[in-house]
Design a protein around this motif. Structure first.
Motif, PDB file in Angstrom:
ATOM      1  N   GLN A 404      -1.120 -22.692   2.354  1.00  0.00           N
ATOM      2  CA  GLN A 404       0.048 -21.938   1.900  1.00  0.00           C
ATOM      3  C   GLN A 404      -0.337 -20.918   0.828  1.00  0.00           C
ATOM      4  O   GLN A 404       0.091 -19.760   0.874  1.00  0.00           O
ATOM      5  CB  GLN A 404       1.114 -22.899   1.368  1.00  0.00           C
ATOM      6  N   ILE A 405      -1.145 -21.341  -0.127  1.00  0.00           N
ATOM      7  CA  ILE A 405      -1.551 -20.422  -1.199  1.00  0.00           C
ATOM      8  C   ILE A 405      -2.440 -19.315  -0.651  1.00  0.00           C
ATOM      9  O   ILE A 405      -2.317 -18.146  -1.044  1.00  0.00           O
ATOM     10  CB  ILE A 405      -2.281 -21.202  -2.317  1.00  0.00           C
ATOM     11  N   LYS A 414       1.434 -12.111   2.510  1.00  0.00           N
ATOM     12  CA  LYS A 414       2.159 -12.438   1.274  1.00  0.00           C
ATOM     13  C   LYS A 414       3.182 -13.545   1.531  1.00  0.00           C
ATOM     14  O   LYS A 414       2.814 -14.591   2.057  1.00  0.00           O
ATOM     15  CB  LYS A 414       2.796 -11.182   0.689  1.00  0.00           C
ATOM     16  N   ASN A 415       4.459 -13.302   1.202  1.00  0.00           N
ATOM     17  CA  ASN A 415       5.468 -14.362   1.368  1.00  0.00           C
ATOM     18  C   ASN A 415       6.277 -14.211   2.658  1.00  0.00           C
ATOM     19  O   ASN A 415       7.366 -14.760   2.784  1.00  0.00           O
ATOM     20  CB  ASN A 415       6.403 -14.396   0.170  1.00  0.00           C
ATOM     21  N   CYS A 416       5.733 -13.476   3.648  1.00  0.00           N
ATOM     22  CA  CYS A 416       6.453 -13.297   4.908  1.00  0.00           C
ATOM     23  C   CYS A 416       6.518 -14.590   5.713  1.00  0.00           C
ATOM     24  O   CYS A 416       7.412 -14.758   6.546  1.00  0.00           O
ATOM     25  CB  CYS A 416       5.788 -12.203   5.746  1.00  0.00           C
ATOM     26  N   PHE A 417       5.559 -15.497   5.481  1.00  0.00           N
ATOM     27  CA  PHE A 417       5.496 -16.725   6.273  1.00  0.00           C
ATOM     28  C   PHE A 417       5.543 -17.976   5.406  1.00  0.00           C
ATOM     29  O   PHE A 417       5.276 -19.074   5.894  1.00  0.00           O
ATOM     30  CB  PHE A 417       4.217 -16.744   7.112  1.00  0.00           C
ATOM     31  N   ALA A 418       5.853 -17.836   4.127  1.00  0.00           N
ATOM     32  CA  ALA A 418       5.851 -18.981   3.213  1.00  0.00           C
ATOM     33  C   ALA A 418       7.243 -19.199   2.629  1.00  0.00           C
ATOM     34  O   ALA A 418       7.996 -18.240   2.410  1.00  0.00           O
ATOM     35  CB  ALA A 418       4.841 -18.762   2.083  1.00  0.00           C
ATOM     36  N   GLU A 419       7.566 -20.443   2.389  1.00  0.00           N
ATOM     37  CA  GLU A 419       8.837 -20.786   1.768  1.00  0.00           C
ATOM     38  C   GLU A 419       8.782 -20.510   0.263  1.00  0.00           C
ATOM     39  O   GLU A 419       7.710 -20.385  -0.336  1.00  0.00           O
ATOM     40  CB  GLU A 419       9.157 -22.265   2.013  1.00  0.00           C
ATOM     41  N   ALA A 485       6.612  -7.515  -4.763  1.00  0.00           N
ATOM     42  CA  ALA A 485       7.457  -6.324  -4.633  1.00  0.00           C
ATOM     43  C   ALA A 485       6.770  -5.245  -3.796  1.00  0.00           C
ATOM     44  O   ALA A 485       7.426  -4.493  -3.063  1.00  0.00           O
ATOM     45  CB  ALA A 485       7.811  -5.770  -6.006  1.00  0.00           C
ATOM     46  N   GLU A 486       5.448  -5.186  -3.889  1.00  0.00           N
ATOM     47  CA  GLU A 486       4.715  -4.186  -3.112  1.00  0.00           C
ATOM     48  C   GLU A 486       4.668  -4.593  -1.645  1.00  0.00           C
ATOM     49  O   GLU A 486       4.575  -5.781  -1.320  1.00  0.00           O
ATOM     50  CB  GLU A 486       3.291  -4.017  -3.662  1.00  0.00           C
ATOM     51  N   PRO A 487       4.717  -3.633  -0.729  1.00  0.00           N
ATOM     52  CA  PRO A 487       4.717  -3.966   0.708  1.00  0.00           C
ATOM     53  C   PRO A 487       3.377  -4.549   1.159  1.00  0.00           C
ATOM     54  O   PRO A 487       2.344  -4.309   0.528  1.00  0.00           O
ATOM     55  CB  PRO A 487       4.988  -2.611   1.375  1.00  0.00           C
ATOM     56  N   VAL A 488       3.425  -5.289   2.247  1.00  0.00           N
ATOM     57  CA  VAL A 488       2.192  -5.845   2.807  1.00  0.00           C
ATOM     58  C   VAL A 488       1.350  -4.712   3.380  1.00  0.00           C
ATOM     59  O   VAL A 488       1.866  -3.676   3.819  1.00  0.00           O
ATOM     60  CB  VAL A 488       2.501  -6.879   3.909  1.00  0.00           C
ATOM     61  N   ILE A 489       0.035  -4.905   3.354  1.00  0.00           N
ATOM     62  CA  ILE A 489      -0.901  -3.909   3.887  1.00  0.00           C
ATOM     63  C   ILE A 489      -1.632  -4.580   5.042  1.00  0.00           C
ATOM     64  O   ILE A 489      -2.626  -5.283   4.857  1.00  0.00           O
ATOM     65  CB  ILE A 489      -1.886  -3.427   2.801  1.00  0.00           C
ATOM     66  N   SER A 490      -1.151  -4.373   6.252  1.00  0.00           N
ATOM     67  CA  SER A 490      -1.649  -5.129   7.402  1.00  0.00           C
ATOM     68  C   SER A 490      -2.956  -4.593   7.970  1.00  0.00           C
ATOM     69  O   SER A 490      -3.668  -5.319   8.666  1.00  0.00           O
ATOM     70  CB  SER A 490      -0.584  -5.129   8.514  1.00  0.00           C
ATOM     71  N   LYS A 491      -3.307  -3.346   7.673  1.00  0.00           N
ATOM     72  CA  LYS A 491      -4.494  -2.744   8.285  1.00  0.00           C
ATOM     73  C   LYS A 491      -5.734  -2.854   7.410  1.00  0.00           C
ATOM     74  O   LYS A 491      -6.786  -2.314   7.757  1.00  0.00           O
ATOM     75  CB  LYS A 491      -4.219  -1.274   8.608  1.00  0.00           C
TER      76      LYS A 491
END
Length: 567
Positions: A404-405, A414-419, A485-491
């Protein structure tokens, strides 16, 4: 004619003041440059003496070649090799197989083992993965342990060792003791933060005794889940048996092979052949070998290739009546299986990349489950069976704090898949991390040239941030809020993201946690790749290779290209 008669007078530098005497000019002309002394005959022979530096370097290079290229040690006595060495260095006398087996192999093994120890001593946070393997004859039974860590922008691995485990039963306790001994040998027992293994009971027991944080290989769990789905396809086993028979017939019969090639010539296409499936073998107590089910990824590749050459395959079966034809229903099953498993295959091949860490396990499971439940109404029973089984495995993964961490620290998720509870746990870890670093004094990090300057020390102390709980908590809370707060950077890969100095400066506390949580792979692929290449060491001309030398050659075969060939 003497050489100095060709010297131009313009090359003589005459002082601006005073006169140059004739004797001085004569001395300039008569003096000759120092000549390199020609080596004597004794020195020429000593250059390639048995214990000379050059001979040792050549012996080392030969051993590196043998180990890296999976060559037999008997190569040094091969007439073609000795002829090559005579041309390269006529004065060198190449030593025999006995020398390389008993001395040089051990010497090079010790060298790279010491290099690995020195490299690992520079890293404080490591993870390991391990698996067992045996050859078909069960003569070689080994336990391989890989070490994983981060180096700048790369997620790297090293082979710690290949241990012979043929003398005892492979119980969890026995395997754990072997692994602990290996970790002690490299002085990294307290540096291992996580352990990755397969789903076998003895492997789970061993990992639990070695490291507190341990979990299953994602590839193993996907294999179990896909099996549940493929069971729903009636007739799949019959299709696989037919493809296996066709493959064996063409491989073993020269007549069938020529018939297959003629079909491709008529079609004016480059020849393609059916892929051979990979089956898992196991040994029973009564020494009888039986076959388990084909690995799901291998099954997918076999069926995909069969569909690719369907037209040519049907023509071949029409000409050869000894093999049963594939029915229309079986072709429909093949198309259904490929369509169902294709998104899973794409996801798995992506996660098998060497730069993918365990932080991708939970997101990948959730994505695959979502695709199976939303996009496969045509194969509802099969897709539901896979999704349900994978969901059970996901629940186990989601209960592991380490995973999870690591997901929260991955810039792609980031927190897109974590509670929310795990996000709070991350904040707690950040606070604990700052408390642990609170005792570190910046004055101690002043360069040696200024460590006696009391004014410099005073200035450093004045520049230290306020270490009060309020200011520290406020700083960490701000960093924590900015991260999510900053968006995820998937690439951008996590290694590349966290190696950026600007990102390190922006998220200083999180950067301290990265080496701990982002240094573990998602699968045991590296260990399996090691075993896939092990069969080349056990060719027909190497059946007398001892288990000890087999382990050393596997160690060198993996680590020499990784660590480098230089001394």
């Amino acid at each position: 004619m003497h050489w100095n008669t060709f010297i131009s007078l313009e090359t003589i530098v005459v002082p601006s003041e005073g006169n140059v005497s004739t004797a001085e000019v004569s001395e300039i002309f008569e003096s000759e440059p120092p000549r390199k002394r020609q080596r004597g005959i004794d020195e020429c022979f000593l250059e390639f003496g048995e214990d000379s530096v050059k001979t040792k370097k050549i012996d080392r290079a030969i051993m590196q070649l043998i180990a890296s290229a999976n060559l037999p040690i008997s190569l040094v006595e091969n007439t073609a090799f000795t002829n090559l060495m005579k041309i390269v260095s006529p004065s060198l006398k190449v030593k025999g197989r006995t020398h390389f087996t008993r001395k040089e192999l051990q010497r090079v093994y010790d060298e790279y083992s010491n290099k690995l120890k020195a490299e690992l001593s520079k890293h404080e946070h490591l993870s390991i993965s391990f698996d067992c393997w045996s050859d078909h004859a069960n003569k070689y039974q080994v336990l391989a342990v890989m070490c994983h860590f981060n180096v700048e922008k790369e997620f790297v691995y090293r082979l710690l060792g290949v241990i012979d485990v043929s003398k005892e039963r492979h119980t969890g306790f026995y395997l754990s003791e072997k692994i602990k001994d290996l970790l002690e040998e490299y002085s990294i027992s307290d540096k291992v933060k996580a352990c990755l293994r397969d789903g076998a009971g003895n492997a789970a027991s061993a990992a639990e005794k070695v490291c507190g944080t341990q979990f299953d290989c994602l590839g193993h769990k996907l294999n179990l889940a896909v099996r549940e789905g493929t069971k729903k396809f009636g007739g799949l086993d019959s299709l696989m048996n037919k493809l296996r028979k066709i493959c064996n017939k063409v491989r073993k019969s020269s007549i069938s092979r020529r018939s297959w090639e003629k079909i491709w010539e008529k079609m004016e296409k480059p020849s393609l052949f059916l892929k051979k499936d990979v089956e898992v073998r196991s040994l029973l107590k009564n020494k009888r070998i039986f076959f388990l089910q084909t690995r799901w990824l291998s099954m997918y590749e076999v069926i995909s290739r069969a569909l690719e050459v369907r037209g040519e395959l049907e023509m071949f079966l029409m000409e050869d009546e000894s093999i049963a034809c594939i029915s229309l229903n079986e072709w429909e099953i093949a198309e259904s299986v490929v369509k169902l498993l294709k998104p899973v295959v794409i996801a798995v091949k992506q996660v098998q990349d060497r730069q993918f860490t365990a932080s991708s396990i939970i997101p990948l499971c959730r994505v695959i489950i979502g695709m199976l439940r939303d996009d496969n109404q045509e194969y509802k029973y099969a897709s539901t069976a896979i999704a349900d089984r994978l969901n059970l495995e996901l629940q186990i993964y989601e209960s592991i704090e380490f995973l999870q961490i690591s997901t929260l620290l991955d810039n792609r998720f980031k927190n897109c898949f974590a509670e929310q509870e795990w996000s709070k746990k991350l904040l707690q870890l950040m606070n604990n991390c700052e408390k642990d670093c609170e005792g570190c004094d910046p004055v101690n990090e002043i360069e040696a040239g200024t460590d006696t300057d009391v004014f410099a020390k005073f200035s450093m102390r004045k520049q230290r941030p306020d270490a009060s709980d309020a200011s520290r908590n406020s700083k960490i809370a701000g960093e924590y809020a900015r991260w999510f707060a900053e968006p995820v950077i998937s690439k951008v890969s996590p290694m590349e993201f966290w190696n950026n100095r600007q990102n390190q400066a922006s998220f200083q506390t999180l950067a301290k946690l990265v080496p701990i949580y982002l240094s573990t792979p998602a699968t045991t692929c590296e260990v399996e790749r090691l075993f896939s290449g092990a069969r080349y060491l056990l060719a027909d001309n190497r059946k007398q290779l001892s288990p000890e030398n087999f382990s050393k050659l596997l160690f060198l075969r993996t680590n020499i290209p990784l660590i480098g060939f230089s001394e």
